[in-house]
Design an enzyme around this catalytic site. Sequence first.
Site, short mmCIF file in Angstrom:
data_model
loop_
_atom_site.label_atom_id
_atom_site.label_comp_id
_atom_site.label_asym_id
_atom_site.label_seq_id
_atom_site.Cartn_x
_atom_site.Cartn_y
_atom_site.Cartn_z
N LYS A 157 -6.63 1.14 -5.02
CA LYS A 157 -5.46 2.02 -5.17
C LYS A 157 -4.54 1.91 -3.95
CE LYS A 157 -7.82 5.80 -5.60
NZ LYS A 157 -9.14 5.18 -5.50
N GLU A 183 -6.49 11.50 3.17
CA GLU A 183 -7.04 10.13 3.21
C GLU A 183 -7.49 9.80 4.64
OE1 GLU A 183 -7.52 7.61 0.60
OE2 GLU A 183 -7.63 9.59 -0.28
N ARG A 184 -8.03 8.61 4.80
CA ARG A 184 -8.59 8.23 6.11
C ARG A 184 -7.49 8.02 7.14
NH1 ARG A 184 -10.50 5.40 2.00
NH2 ARG A 184 -12.69 5.59 1.43
#
Length: 463
Positions: A157, A183-184
């Site tokens: 993604k 997210e990271r």
Amino acid sequence: MDHKYSGEVLSVRGSVVDVRFFNEIPPMLSVLYAQGDRKVTLEVADHLDLNTVRSIAMTPTGGLPRGASVYSEGTTLMAPVGEELLGRVLNVFGEPVDGQELPENLEYRSIHNAPIELSQRVVSEEIFMTGIKVIDLLMPLEKGGKAGLFGGAGVGKTVLITELINNMVGRHSGMSIFCGIGERCREGEELYREMKDAGVLDNTVMVFGQMNEPPGARFRTGHTALTIAEHFRDDQGKDVLLLIDNIFRFIQAGMELSGLLGRLPSRMGYQPTLGADLAELQERISSSKSGAITSIQAVYVPADDLTDPAATHTFSHLSSSIVLSRKRAGEGFYPAVDPLESRSMMLSPAIVGQRHYDVAREVRRTLSLYEDLKDIIAMLGLEELSREDRLIVSRARKLERFMTQPFNTTRHFTGMEGRIVDIADTVTGCERILNDEFKESSERTFYMIGSIEEVVSTEKSGD
């Protein structure tokens, strides 16, 4: 210093803080400031009684004792807007996280805006070209619409969204806003560097609420990004490209808060307000007469289950849904888009033209027939199929490989130069494969190429 509302902390449970006010209580969604070991920012989520509110923390609550003083002016969370933010990386409060100071005299706006009225909205029938073959052919994106990239963990993604940024931001004349929700941190840092190297950062604002931040901050990051996008659309008349990675993390942050606020969960543990929370965010992404907000959103699908409430609620807001398949990723077909599960409302003869529509339908039909034949091939072998069925299998296998494409953003992993393919070349290529022009060609020559001309030139050089 006198404040409009003042009170004290009653209790702290993780990210939920109850506050008792001495006189009247501030309105819903007001920002509160509590003074513990460090200043903690809160947002009113519930009115419990005439003197008590329940609030969610936007910053860590460590070191916040009971009895700590709380004050508020009754205003909501504000975000800076304007062209001065271009090229900058901000957090949910609009504060810079790129190590540089923000300019003085910025305009600030509330992050809780109502969507524009239906009478003011404009529906376009224009296609937003991405240069990615499988997307442009089978699930074209709508300019001013919402597209979702659905997939489980590790099917690509973020890689696909990075490639879309790379392909579109360069050709996109308006502004781009990247919103990273839950997210990271590593991905955010890599994206910042890549956009800087590609020379597109100067036209982009990045807003992050990362994994390590409290759920309150992650839940409101999308609202901050949308407030900045709405300013570019309404006040400056610009077209805005809004990229969100990842909508599921927004829903997940709401789920964490809902549990802490004591609300009974609905199906599969999600918050009872899931539909309303998502609609509040998604309905603000729309086009007006002055400009369009085109949104591309990554959506993590838990356990690859597309019937998960988070995925089904998100589906209902989108004009295009691009479903990524673990099976296709396992077979080495990148981008791992499932052509049979993915859909777009733009794929109609009135919008894309009759030829494009006919080719796309025939491609989907061929791939669907091949899917049905796979069981027979597995049990009896290819030789047992009729001549017509063998031709269908040959076309489908070539189409599958032709739909793969090397990306610019993965060049340092694969060593292959990325390709951006024009939609006319994609339609022509698929049409020629369906007409059996390449019946004798090896399937391998169709894998990881750009336009169909590369097959022709490979065969000529092979001769």
